[in-house]
Design an enzyme around this catalytic site. Structure first.
Site, PDB file in Angstrom:
ATOM      1  N   THR A 146      42.016  37.608  37.471  1.00 21.56           N
ATOM      2  CA  THR A 146      40.338  37.774  37.924  1.00 21.56           C
ATOM      3  C   THR A 146      39.996  36.159  37.808  1.00 21.56           C
ATOM      4  O   THR A 146      40.952  35.354  37.497  1.00 21.56           O
ATOM      5  CB  THR A 146      39.697  38.705  36.703  1.00 21.56           C
ATOM      6  OG1 THR A 146      40.257  39.962  37.083  1.00 21.56           O
ATOM      7  CG2 THR A 146      38.216  38.521  36.750  1.00 21.56           C
ATOM      8  N   THR A 197      37.157  39.743  41.046  1.00 19.40           N
ATOM      9  CA  THR A 197      38.352  40.090  40.967  1.00 19.40           C
ATOM     10  C   THR A 197      38.957  41.105  42.021  1.00 19.40           C
ATOM     11  O   THR A 197      38.051  41.561  42.695  1.00 19.40           O
ATOM     12  CB  THR A 197      38.829  40.831  39.659  1.00 19.40           C
ATOM     13  OG1 THR A 197      39.961  40.896  39.354  1.00 19.40           O
ATOM     14  CG2 THR A 197      37.960  42.072  39.488  1.00 19.40           C
TER      15      THR A 197
HETATM   16  N1  GLY Z   1      40.133  44.353  37.006  1.00 15.47           N
HETATM   17  C1  GLY Z   1      39.981  43.883  35.727  1.00 15.47           C
HETATM   18  C2  GLY Z   1      38.609  44.296  35.124  1.00 15.47           C
HETATM   19  O1  GLY Z   1      37.828  44.555  35.723  1.00 15.47           O
HETATM   20  O2  GLY Z   1      38.671  44.466  33.897  1.00 15.47           O
END
Ligand code: GLY
Length: 584
Positions: free
Chosen positions: A393, A411
């Site tokens: 992310t 992300t």
């Molecule tokens: N894709 C990681 C999160 O949003 O926690």
């Protein structure tokens, strides 16, 4: 420990200052890009008086600070940084993903924007299970079926409509320039592209600009992204319809049809970001932490942890001490147990926010905490209420000259998301569907388990750990902070905050300090090498903790307002980002 190394360097620098009559300006050149140059000492990050941008790529930080120099505010700069990262930082910067933005305006007004992806209309709670009812990780993590409906582009337009000051065309132009004229690859990004080459080939039929067919990518190679440049041009000319309708939308749906994807034109057209009420938690009276509510678990989990820690004298315990690591890990364990059961998209699930944050409830949760021994996760259960991140992310922090602040985390989920790029449109799609709970108790790619609160439903947002925060001290702006790292995001943000507030470190020291992470299940403390290889390993093992080494946990980009009003920006030394300051 990095901290001690920095401390030693600081002492040496101080010695030079006093003994060698070296002027402070000669110790370290600041990365502030305007005159007069503000010097910094060795244990601090970038120092500037007026504005700061810290993000995962120096070129994107530069874009943000240039927008501020043109008269843009922090929201303008954040939007420009987001689009620039979508070009120069393809492993997590994105058009095909989603995220959250926490905003604090100079007058103290706060707001949070949810531009998280949604499950497509054809999604189903059992869509990732085989005939035996087992969750198939490849389906939710790779390929076209792994993608949620992207929210980033709509999110940037929504933020701009409410708070932007410069025209959107101006904010997108730097990204177009970077895509069309090209940019030089940084070493880690080149390495990541090479490591993913086989997956890019496996999951894409067409030529992929991310694959260097003849050879490996290396630092300094010029990467040009003409298809992405054209997509950005369409967005610049047609607004969000340039992404969610017309040619780009058609290219996304055509990509879905190459395999098992289910995002439709209607899904794209219907996507809406949502302004949500911030989660606000006081810490030790002086500090107010403004964070993101569901569908992020970050704000609630962080607030629970801070409240459980509030009555301990953390500074006296010492940041490297086994008792401190034990206490923080136990608090993390308890918050993650609640996360697994109670947190999900509030539009689909009744999240008991008030109950989860009640002082009495959290006191009760800590009542079985033992100073000397780990509490096995099997004995820690989520509360019972009557109401019903690869780690790729990226986070960026912005403060403008007026004191407006933006903390934004975005992300594709895994590094390069689903590994599927939209042919002809030049951007990658997320694999965010893996953040749903495919089956109660089945771990996702971060080992996180979930239940009905985070089950898949059409249109629902998957639970996130992203934790962008803005912190006030005595009602003034104090800190802008966030990190990538999947489930470790929450614990990274917690520990950096505590390192500054409880352990009195500079932002640089607080960020470089070794980190650890407990998430209830699996029942272990993940530690960076400094802790794993240190005396704490044997000490914590004696307390019945199991430790496991992780090379690196989180990558922070943050800004701190120092007592003299100066801004300290810092981009984690674990990565290759940069904080750039502006001094008028
Ligand atoms: N894709 C990681 C999160 O949003 O926690």
């Amino acid at each position: 420990m990095k901290y001690y190394k920095n401390y030693l360097l600081f002492v040496v620098a101080l010695f030079c200052l006093t003994q060698c009559k070296v002027s402070k300006q000669t110790i370290v050149e600041t990365t502030a890009i305007a005159t007069p140059q503000i010097a910094t000492v060795l244990n601090e990050g970038t120092i500037a008086t007026d504005a700061m941008v810290s993000c995962a790529h120096p070129l994107a930080s530069k874009v943000g600070i240039e927008i501020i120099k043109q008269g843009g505010n922090a929201i303008d700069a954040a939007i420009a940084v987001h689009f620039a990262l979508a070009v120069v930082y393809p492993s997590a910067g994105n058009l095909g993903g989603g995220g959250f933005m926490v905003i604090r305006l100079k007058d103290g007004t706060t707001n949070t924007l949810d531009y998280r992806e949604t499950a497509p209309t054809l999604a189903d709670k059992d869509m990732y299970l085989n005939s035996e009812g087992d969750a198939i990780a490849e389906l939710s993590q790779y390929n076209r079926l792994a993608s949620g409906v992207p929210g980033s582009v709509a999110g940037m337009f929504e933020a701009h409509q409410k708070y932007g000051s410069l025209p959107m065309e101006t904010l997108i132009q730097p990204a177009i320039d970077l895509a069309q004229k090209g940019f030089q690859l940084l070493p880690i990004e080149a390495k990541k592209l090479n490591e993913n080459k086989a997956d890019f080939i496996k999951y894409n039929e067409a030529n992929n600009y991310l694959v260097n067919k003849e050879k490996e990518w290396k630092e300094g190679d010029l990467m040009k992204l003409p298809d992405l440049g054209n997509t950005l041009l369409r967005i610049q000319q047609k607004g969000k319809k340039g992404f969610y309708e017309g040619e780009t939308a058609n290219l996304i749906v055509a990509e879905m049809k190459r395999d098992n994807g289910i995002i439709s034109l209607a899904d794209l057209k219907q996507y809406q970001p949502v302004w949500r009420k911030p989660i606000v938690t006081n810490y030790k009276n002086d500090y107010k932490v403004i964070s993101m509510g569901p569908p992020s678990s970050g704000g609630i989990a962080l607030s629970q942890m801070l409240k459980m820690l509030a009555n301990f004298s953390l500074n006296e315990m010492g940041v490297d001490n086994k008792n401190y690591i034990h206490l923080v890990a136990e608090v993390e364990r308890r918050a993650f147990a609640d996360r697994a059961t109670h947190l999900g998209d509030m539009d689909y699930w009744n999240v008991p926010i008030t109950e989860l944050l009640e002082d009495e409830y959290l006191k009760e949760k800590m009542s079985d905490f033992l100073l000397s021994t780990a509490s096995p996760s099997s004995s820690i259960k989520a509360g019972n209420f009557s109401v019903k991140e690869s780690e790729e992310t990226t986070h960026f922090s912005v403060v403008d000259a007026a004191g407006n602040a933006v903390s934004s985390t975005t992300t594709l989920n895994a590094s390069f998301g689903s590994k599927v790029f939209v042919t002809g449109a030049g951007f990658l799609l997320n694999n965010e569907m893996d953040d749903f709970s495919a089956k109660p108790g089945a771990p996702n790619m971060y080992g996180l388990v979930g239940a009905a609160a985070n089950a898949i439903e059409p249109g629902k947002r998957m639970l996130s750990s992203m934790t962008p925060i803005v912190v006030e001290k005595n009602d003034g702006l104090f800190m802008v902070l966030g990190s990538p790292g999947g489930s470790t995001i929450i614990t990274t943000v917690l520990q950096v905050f505590l390192n500054v507030v409880a352990h009195k470190m500079t932002l640089k020291e607080a960020t470089d300090q070794a980190r650890f992470h407990h998430q209830w299940l699996p029942d272990k403390i993940y530690c960076e090498p400094e802790i794993f290889n240190g005396p704490q390993n044997a000490e914590l093992s004696k307390m019945q903790h199991q430790l496991e080494k992780r090379e690196s946990i989180g990558r922070v980009d943050a800004i701190l307002v120092k007592p003299n009003g100066m801004l300290e920006g810092y981009s984690d030394s674990r990565a290759e980002g940069k904080a750039i300051g502006y001094t008028k």
